[in-house]
Design a protein around this motif. Structure first.
Motif, PDB file in Angstrom:
ATOM      1  N   ALA A 148      15.421  28.968   1.998  1.00  0.00           N
ATOM      2  CA  ALA A 148      16.307  27.976   2.624  1.00  0.00           C
ATOM      3  C   ALA A 148      17.531  28.666   3.200  1.00  0.00           C
ATOM      4  O   ALA A 148      17.995  29.656   2.652  1.00  0.00           O
ATOM      5  CB  ALA A 148      16.717  26.938   1.607  1.00  0.00           C
ATOM      6  N   LEU A 180      21.015  22.600   1.644  1.00  0.00           N
ATOM      7  CA  LEU A 180      20.136  21.500   2.050  1.00  0.00           C
ATOM      8  C   LEU A 180      20.873  20.217   2.403  1.00  0.00           C
ATOM      9  O   LEU A 180      20.335  19.373   3.126  1.00  0.00           O
ATOM     10  CB  LEU A 180      19.143  21.194   0.922  1.00  0.00           C
ATOM     11  N   ASP A 236       8.154  24.143   6.301  1.00  0.00           N
ATOM     12  CA  ASP A 236       8.985  22.961   6.106  1.00  0.00           C
ATOM     13  C   ASP A 236       9.101  22.598   4.629  1.00  0.00           C
ATOM     14  O   ASP A 236      10.180  22.239   4.146  1.00  0.00           O
ATOM     15  CB  ASP A 236       8.460  21.768   6.914  1.00  0.00           C
ATOM     16  N   LEU A 237       7.998  22.740   3.882  1.00  0.00           N
ATOM     17  CA  LEU A 237       8.043  22.455   2.456  1.00  0.00           C
ATOM     18  C   LEU A 237       8.847  23.526   1.721  1.00  0.00           C
ATOM     19  O   LEU A 237       9.605  23.216   0.797  1.00  0.00           O
ATOM     20  CB  LEU A 237       6.638  22.386   1.872  1.00  0.00           C
ATOM     21  N   THR A 287      13.591  15.498  -4.085  1.00  0.00           N
ATOM     22  CA  THR A 287      15.010  15.775  -3.869  1.00  0.00           C
ATOM     23  C   THR A 287      15.532  16.528  -5.085  1.00  0.00           C
ATOM     24  O   THR A 287      15.209  16.181  -6.223  1.00  0.00           O
ATOM     25  CB  THR A 287      15.809  14.475  -3.685  1.00  0.00           C
ATOM     26  N   SER A 314       6.899  17.193  -0.891  1.00  0.00           N
ATOM     27  CA  SER A 314       7.408  16.632   0.367  1.00  0.00           C
ATOM     28  C   SER A 314       8.326  15.437   0.138  1.00  0.00           C
ATOM     29  O   SER A 314       9.117  15.085   1.012  1.00  0.00           O
ATOM     30  CB  SER A 314       6.240  16.223   1.279  1.00  0.00           C
ATOM     31  N   ARG A 317      11.382  25.256   2.770  1.00  0.00           N
ATOM     32  CA  ARG A 317      12.817  24.997   2.968  1.00  0.00           C
ATOM     33  C   ARG A 317      13.266  23.832   2.109  1.00  0.00           C
ATOM     34  O   ARG A 317      14.372  23.852   1.539  1.00  0.00           O
ATOM     35  CB  ARG A 317      13.112  24.733   4.442  1.00  0.00           C
ATOM     36  N   ARG A 318      12.432  22.800   2.016  1.00  0.00           N
ATOM     37  CA  ARG A 318      12.823  21.601   1.267  1.00  0.00           C
ATOM     38  C   ARG A 318      13.051  21.902  -0.200  1.00  0.00           C
ATOM     39  O   ARG A 318      13.881  21.260  -0.858  1.00  0.00           O
ATOM     40  CB  ARG A 318      11.745  20.524   1.429  1.00  0.00           C
TER      41      ARG A 318
END
Length: 198
Positions: free
Chosen positions: A198, A96, A189-190, A88, A85, A192-193
């Protein structure tokens, strides 16, 4: 065929196994204490990887200097997902980030770095999909050591046995010693991150 980006790991309801290669001094101290202690440093980035074979490629089956000992670190899934979470990517990806500048600003501020590396076969050949690698900065390593890590196991004897089997042409026997891995589920959500769906 696995998806291009997916997390394959040894995990149960509460924990996930990640692998690291260390010099003997660090591994010996950690195994004696049952946790990471000096000379392990909480002031420099450490990379954790749930793919056993990727680490075998990276460490040359524990034959590279400073990577002779292979440890399996069982950590909480809560800790693993907290790391994701905060992560990067180590390179710009337009799925992204709107611009390279936006990515660079986030990367410089990130407590956790993440990259996808080409997965490897038992014999080290490149595969057409990727393996995740997560870099924990000094801002979160203490949390990894003190709160996330549940247990340590020294897989070095198994790694040596597998490498000997491969060198003697007994790949199927070596394959039977591989740790189990299955697809690790992530909430949307994770996922996609980290570039999954994605």
């Amino acid at each position: 065929m696995p998806a291009e980006h997916e997390i394959r790991a040894d995990f149960d309801r509460d924990t996930i196994v990640v692998y690291q290669a260390y010099a003997p001094a660090i591994a010996d101290a950690a195994m004696a204490a049952g946790r990471f202690v000096p000379p392990f440093s909480v002031r420099r980035m450490t990379w954790i990887k749930p793919s056993f074979l990727w680490l075998m490629h990276r460490s040359n089956w524990g034959l590279k200097a400073g990577q002779e000992r292979i440890l399996a670190v069982r950590i909480t899934r809560e800790g693993w997902e907290r790391a994701l979470s905060m992560a990067t990517l180590t390179s710009f990806d337009r799925r992204l980030f709107r611009t390279p500048d936006e990515w660079q600003a986030q990367f410089r501020a990130a407590a956790v770095h993440l990259q996808w590396d080409t997965e490897r076969s038992l014999r080290g050949a490149a595969l057409p999909y990727f393996s995740i690698q997560v870099g924990l900065s000094r801002h979160v390593i203490a949390e990894y050591v003190e709160r996330w890590a549940v247990s340590l196991a020294d897989l070095t004897p198994r790694v040596r046995a597998m490498h000997d089997l491969l060198r003697s042409g007994q790949a199927e026997k070596a394959r039977k010693l591989l740790p189990p891995e299955k697809v690790y589920p992530l909430r949307p959500d994770l996922a996609r991150r980290v570039l999954i769906d994605a």
